[in-house]
Design a protein around this motif. Structure first.
Motif, PDB file in Angstrom:
ATOM      1  N   LYS A 194       2.045   6.798  -3.675  1.00 60.85           N
ATOM      2  CA  LYS A 194       3.090   5.803  -3.318  1.00 60.85           C
ATOM      3  C   LYS A 194       3.418   4.919  -4.531  1.00 60.85           C
ATOM      4  CE  LYS A 194       3.393   4.445   1.000  1.00 60.85           C
ATOM      5  NZ  LYS A 194       2.919   3.877   2.254  1.00 60.85           N
TER       6      LYS A 194
ATOM      7  N   TRP B 168       5.487   6.854  -6.957  1.00 60.12           N
ATOM      8  CA  TRP B 168       6.840   7.006  -6.390  1.00 60.12           C
ATOM      9  C   TRP B 168       7.658   5.731  -6.642  1.00 60.12           C
ATOM     10  CZ3 TRP B 168      10.521   9.985  -4.693  1.00 60.12           C
ATOM     11  CH2 TRP B 168      11.470   9.504  -3.789  1.00 60.12           C
ATOM     12  N   HIS B 169       7.005   4.572  -6.436  1.00 62.15           N
ATOM     13  CA  HIS B 169       7.733   3.303  -6.642  1.00 62.15           C
ATOM     14  C   HIS B 169       8.015   3.037  -8.119  1.00 62.15           C
ATOM     15  CE1 HIS B 169       8.063   2.103  -2.563  1.00 62.15           C
ATOM     16  NE2 HIS B 169       6.757   2.102  -2.338  1.00 62.15           N
TER      17      HIS B 169
ATOM     18  N   THR C 170      -2.186   5.964  -1.624  1.00 63.37           N
ATOM     19  CA  THR C 170      -1.839   4.737  -2.366  1.00 63.37           C
ATOM     20  C   THR C 170      -1.398   5.071  -3.787  1.00 63.37           C
ATOM     21  OG1 THR C 170      -3.569   3.647  -1.094  1.00 63.37           O
ATOM     22  CG2 THR C 170      -2.741   2.448  -2.998  1.00 63.37           C
TER      23      THR C 170
ATOM     24  N   THR D 184       6.118  10.944  -1.374  1.00 62.48           N
ATOM     25  CA  THR D 184       6.398   9.497  -1.327  1.00 62.48           C
ATOM     26  C   THR D 184       5.159   8.703  -0.904  1.00 62.48           C
ATOM     27  OG1 THR D 184       7.190   9.718   0.943  1.00 62.48           O
ATOM     28  CG2 THR D 184       8.853   9.821  -0.792  1.00 62.48           C
ATOM     29  N   GLY D 185       4.047   9.417  -0.715  1.00 60.95           N
ATOM     30  CA  GLY D 185       2.799   8.733  -0.372  1.00 60.95           C
ATOM     31  C   GLY D 185       2.580   8.531   1.113  1.00 60.95           C
ATOM     32  N   GLU D 186       3.408   9.199   1.952  1.00 63.40           N
ATOM     33  CA  GLU D 186       3.177   9.107   3.405  1.00 63.40           C
ATOM     34  C   GLU D 186       2.104  10.118   3.808  1.00 63.40           C
ATOM     35  OE1 GLU D 186       4.856   6.746   5.023  1.00 63.40           O
ATOM     36  OE2 GLU D 186       5.835   6.377   3.090  1.00 63.40           O
TER      37      GLU D 186
END
Ligand SMILES: Cc1cc2nc3c(=O)[nH]c(=O)nc-3n(C[C@H](O)[C@H](O)[C@H](O)COP(=O)(O)OP(=O)(O)OC[C@H]3O[C@@H](n4cnc5c(N)ncnc54)[C@H](O)[C@@H]3O)c2cc1C
Length: 280
Positions: A17, A20-21, A14, A137-139
């Motif tokens: 991600k 990244w955003h 989390t 990317t948080g995956e």
């Protein structure tokens, strides 16, 4: 700016991600920190978020005792010393090590993990079957030689730049019940490397072979006295090394209790002669 103590993989995913955003303009960076033993601040990040992997206690360590290839699943923040203690309960141990064991799985797999077993099994990164990674990317992605191979090969030895290791599947082997441990000291570099190369190319000679350089200026020499048989102080007193650079081969032969007589036949003295030790 902050230190994060993740309790779950999704805490890490989390956070990453979110960053990244936020995009490049935020300049916010992240670094995983294992036990913090790298020497140049690799597990730090200026003005960013340090993720303290040792607080990630999931998954709980799970040992799989298969007939052919046993393995253990561990958290990326687990210390190798804890893995040793747990796997030994099943008579097993990882195949490849570092000398010092208070390092994390994620920390050494991000480098290589090299020690005296590497000539036989490769470094620690060659003894991993599968990883779970939180990507940039948080995956959350599983990877292995068969699945997402590019990510797998990038993360292993990737200096923490290709994702965060949250779980690793480490290959195990039967742990030796006894070990014969030998140190051979050299003053001549050529002899030292010649013997080391010969020993690592001989099949079944030793299970552990490591060479290193000792600069005799720190008072550590007394420690080298322990390389000699304590019952033989005469031999130790012949060893004159003040101010010299020395080279040392550290060797170990694994065996079980039934083989004790065979191993002792190849006694300490004989091995030292075989290795052409130079003690002058
Ligand atoms: C006393 C001592 C003896 C040593 N002996 C050996 C040896 O025999 N052989 C050998 O090979 N090395 C040896 N080392 C070096 C050691 O392997 C590295 O310094 C290793 O990186 C330290 O692990 P750590 O858990 O402290 O990681 P850290 O120093 O915290 O991190 C190291 C790097 O890995 C990254 N990282 C940490 N955890 C993760 C993760 N979960 N996912 C992704 N990236 C991560 C960090 O961001 C950083 O870039 C030794 C170090 C010490 C202090």
């Amino acid at each position: 700016m902050a230190v994060m103590y993740p309790k779950s993989v999704s805490d890490i995913a989390t956070t990453i991600k979110h960053i990244w955003h936020m995009g490049h303009s935020s300049h916010l960076t992240v670094a995983a920190r294992g036990h913090g033993h790298s020497l140049q601040g690799q597990s730090q990040t200026h003005g960013g978020i340090v993720i303290k992997m040792e607080s990630l206690k999931v998954p709980e360590m799970q040992i799989h005792v298969g007939n052919s290839s046993p393995y253990v699943d561990v958290s990326g923040g687990e210390l190798w010393i804890n893995i040793l203690h747990e796997t030994l309960k099943y008579g097993l141990a990882p195949r490849s090590w570092t000398d010092y064991l208070h390092l994390t799985v994620g920390g050494t797999l991000s480098n290589a993990g090299v020690s005296g077993q590497a000539f036989k099994h490769g470094p620690q990164i060659s003894n991993v079957q599968q990883l779970e990674i939180v990507t940039g990317t948080g995956e959350v992605v599983n990877c292995s030689e068969k699945q997402n191979e590019e990510l797998f090969q990038s993360v292993l030895g990737g200096l923490g730049q290709f994702g965060i290791i949250t779980r690793a599947r480490i290959l195990l082997e039967p742990a030796p019940s006894m070990v014969k441990w030998i140190r051979v000291l050299y003053s001549d570099f050529t002899e030292f490397t010649r013997d080391q190369e010969r020993l690592i190319s001989e099949e079944n000679a030793f299970d552990y072979i490591e060479g290193f350089v000792i600069i005799n200026r720190t008072g550590l020499l007394n420690n080298w006295r322990s390389s000699f048989n304590p019952q033989d102080p005469v031999q130790a007193s012949h060893f004159k090394s003040d101010g010299k650079t020395l080279f040392c081969l550290e060797l170990a032969k694994y065996f079980n209790f039934q083989q004790i007589n065979i191993v002792n036949q190849v006694g300490h003295q004989e091995l030292i002669l075989k290795c052409n030790v130079s003690i002058n």
